[in-house]
Write an enzyme that holds these catalytic residues in place. Structure first.
Site, short mmCIF file in Angstrom:
data_model
loop_
_atom_site.label_atom_id
_atom_site.label_comp_id
_atom_site.label_asym_id
_atom_site.label_seq_id
_atom_site.Cartn_x
_atom_site.Cartn_y
_atom_site.Cartn_z
CD GLU A 52 -3.04 -1.03 2.14
OE1 GLU A 52 -3.18 0.05 2.74
OE2 GLU A 52 -3.84 -1.98 2.21
CD GLU B 223 -1.19 -0.61 6.35
OE1 GLU B 223 -0.86 -0.06 7.41
OE2 GLU B 223 -2.33 -1.04 6.13
CG ASN C 29 -2.81 -4.83 4.28
OD1 ASN C 29 -2.74 -4.76 5.50
ND2 ASN C 29 -3.25 -3.85 3.54
#
Length: 666
Positions: A275, A288, A290
């Site tokens: 992201e 970040e 995921n």
């Protein structure tokens, strides 16, 4: 290939995984809590295992119960879906130790990238551009305040193990940090079993763009282009699309290359998402990673033709990716709207209850050149409980162009009918019709910018006013025809001249036709509205027809007077009156709303976490009165005026209903 997979999740993602497993000939097992005993996933799976009480901490988050269910049923692998244990490195390692395949990345990759704090350290070491912030654990509120003031407001308070919009707050002041830090920590503990928090600079007017990556166990990693997820509310994604209207080919290639490099650096071997926060100038920073399947993965599937769940299963089995980056192309445009159980007219507060009616639009290719997909884990009669995320379904549209995909989504939202609880379909429809969204000028502040005073529906356009007028007149004519057929010989000739009142607007009309075709002549405007292909009978909640050859759908309900009719975000009380009745109706006094200025009402059904005032206490405007928890989110309720507490009607631990009186003031 695996012969049996256990799905350690619930709701629509459990149903989604079952569908792929069925296509691949793999048997499925689902685990379920008390609240999910009669769920669609339990019905669809080949086997099911009860794992505990409704709270996730007593069921879906208990690794021992998941592992025991796997061994009991002989499942070879576990697909964790998203949320719950999907990004838990210890659980992935536990699976490996028990000889069970975890359908997701290896524990090392989860540890390196799934932890928000460690991922930023790793990204910095790998030369990836990161958002400025404090990369490390924070001990308490005092330290959080110190760090926030060093970084400079506004800042983002985030749970290290967070995801799905949970465990996150934007703080604009010291007071926001003092109140927000403990709330985020509590949410993180309840949702993820991990209360570590970090703080980073909040970039104003950013866009949220993420790159889907896919790796195998042989060192191959590709990206499947980007998704734009900038339409958010309370840091929870609401509308996603692929590709992004911001990116040009060069920026797309640069972001994709950076995402792939980061994934390769941690030997990533499954589906995951890198992201980025992007500026309007196309600059971007790593936010970040995921290390799981994303809620919004369907839009990527629609533009690439790949099944990401299948790819995760094949990678976990040890297969090599069957394609290279050069084989992947973007085909068309896809939009996803998250249908939530929440009331958009009451600041989007959660709404729990039973789906008295649940009628989604038809899936597949539609007239007009667009395709509809609806991922859901519910059926009519199911209940949306307070224990889990309030999502009802994920409605997706695909078309060759962005505008065609938006228009297709608008039609699908018209066709989606839900009764029994609040839902956000009118709001989603309003966004599809809003010019800024259609132009692609997005930002994470979009909802706040475009709806600063909250959502109260939309003013009917001229075309919608015509639809509401024609539908009201047609419904009255159908009902009158039925009454005449039941009282043959007892009634005079049918009246055809009426006044149709749509809200405060009144229009003189002359109505003709019957059954599937009705013409409404607008006597003061010199034109007519022709309804054809009418599909409605008294008592039905949906009215479908064509107006001037254009298909439309409206939601209808009988009212004390007339009908309540909604087309997309435009809703009105529609009355069909005789000319004399219309004249008299205009003289009726307006109904006065009840005075609730001295009451604090529960804005939603939930659980009282804390009651922060007592009888006789003087309270200032803006002070915290109590904290409520619903759908895993903590909500701070503040006083809206100065006053002295007259009575406190709830205490910590009490369940409360929407509109229940919590506190009374003198």
């Amino acid at each position: 290939m695996f012969t049996k997979i256990l799905i350690a999740n619930r709701g629509e993602i459990a149903v989604r995984v079952i569908k792929t497993c069925r296509r691949l000939g793999i048997a499925t097992v689902v685990v379920y809590s008390d609240a999910d005993a009669g769920s669609l996933a339990v019905e669809m799976a080949d086997e099911s295992v009860h794992i505990g009480a409704s709270p996730a901490a007593q069921s879906y988050l208990v690794a021992d119960k998941i592992i025991a269910a796997c061994k009991e049923t002989g499942a070879q692998a576990i697909h964790p879906g998203f949320g719950f244990l999907s990004e838990n490195a210890a659980f992935a390692q536990r699976c490996a130790d028990e000889g069970i395949v975890f359908i997701g990345p290896n524990p090392g990759a989860i540890s390196a990238m799934g932890d928000k704090i460690e991922s930023k350290k790793f990204a910095q070491a790998a030369g990836v551009s990161c958002v400025p912030g404090h990369i490390g654990e924070i001990a308490d509120t005092a330290e959080a305040v110190t760090i926030a003031e060093q970084i400079g407001y506004p800042v983002m308070i985030k749970a290290s193990a967070g995801g799905g919009g949970k465990g996150i707050r934007v703080a604009w002041s010291r007071q926001d940090v003092e109140e927000g830090f403990p709330a985020v920590r509590a949410e993180a503990k309840a949702s993820f079993g991990d209360d570590r928090i970090f703080i980073e600079k909040f970039i104003e007017s950013p866009r949220h763009i993420e790159i889907q990556v896919l790796g195998d166990k042989h060192g191959n990693v590709v990206h499947l282009f980007e998704r734009e997820c900038s339409i958010q509310r309370r840091n929870q994604k609401v509308i996603e699309e692929a590709p992004s209207p911001l990116l040009d080919p060069a920026t797309r290639e640069a972001m994709g290359a950076q995402a792939v490099a980061l994934a390769k650096a941690v030997n990533y071997d499954s589906a995951g998402t890198v992201e980025f926060v992007a500026g309007q100038d196309k600059s971007f920073f790593f936010l970040e990673m995921n290390t799981r399947l994303q809620v919004e993965h369907p839009v990527t599937e629609l533009i690439t033709g790949l099944d990401l769940v299948e790819q995760m299963i094949r990678s976990a089995w040890g297969e090599t990716l069957a394609f290279q980056q050069s084989d992947l192309k973007i085909n068309g445009w896809a939009i996803e709207s998250r249908i939530y159980a929440e009331d958009p007219y009451r600041k989007f507060l959660p709404s729990i209850g039973r789906l008295v009616r649940y009628a989604p639009p038809a899936e597949g290719q539609q007239d007009g050149g667009y395709t509809i997909r609806n991922d859901a884990g519910v059926r009519e009669g199911d209940e949306i409980s307070m224990y889990y995320d309030p999502m009802i379904s994920k409605l997706c549209s695909w078309a060759p162009t962005r505008i065609a995909a938006i228009d297709g989504m608008g039609r699908a939202l018209e066709d989606f009918h839900i009764e029994g609880l609040g839902q956000n379909i009118p709001f989603l429809a309003a966004v599809m019709d809003e010019e800024r969204f259609r132009s692609g000028q997005l930002a994470t502040s979009y909802i706040k910018d475009q709806f600063p005073d909250g959502f109260q529906g939309a003013q009917a356009t001229q075309a919608q006013l015509d639809i509401l007028t024609a539908v009201g007149a047609a419904m009255q004519r159908v009902q009158a025809a039925r009454a005449r057929s039941q009282a043959s010989g007892l009634m005079g000739p049918a009246r055809d001249e009426w006044v149709v009142a749509v809200g405060s607007a009144k229009r003189r009309v002359k109505v003709s036709g019957q059954d599937g075709e009705v013409t409404v002549a607008l006597l003061d405007e010199g034109r007519s509205l022709s309804l054809t292909d009418i599909a409605w009978r008294p008592g039905q909640p949906v009215f479908r027809a064509r107006l001037g050859g254009q298909a439309f759908t409206v939601q209808v309900a009988p009212a004390a007077e007339g009908f309540d009719i909604r087309h997309r975000a435009a809703k009105a009380r529609v009355l069909v009156l005789t000319p004399r009745s219309a004249e008299l109706h205009g003289k009726l006094p307006a109904k006065q709303a009840a005075d609730t200025s001295k009451l604090i009402l529960s804005p939603m059904p939930g659980l009282v976490v804390s009651m922060d005032v007592s009888q006789g206490q003087a309270v200032r405007e803006g002070e915290v009165v109590c904290v409520l928890e619903a759908m895993k989110m903590q909500n701070i309720i503040r006083a809206e005026r100065d006053g002295t507490v007259k009575a406190v009607n709830a205490k910590a631990g009490d369940p409360v209903a929407a509109d229940e009186v919590l506190v009374e003031f003198n």
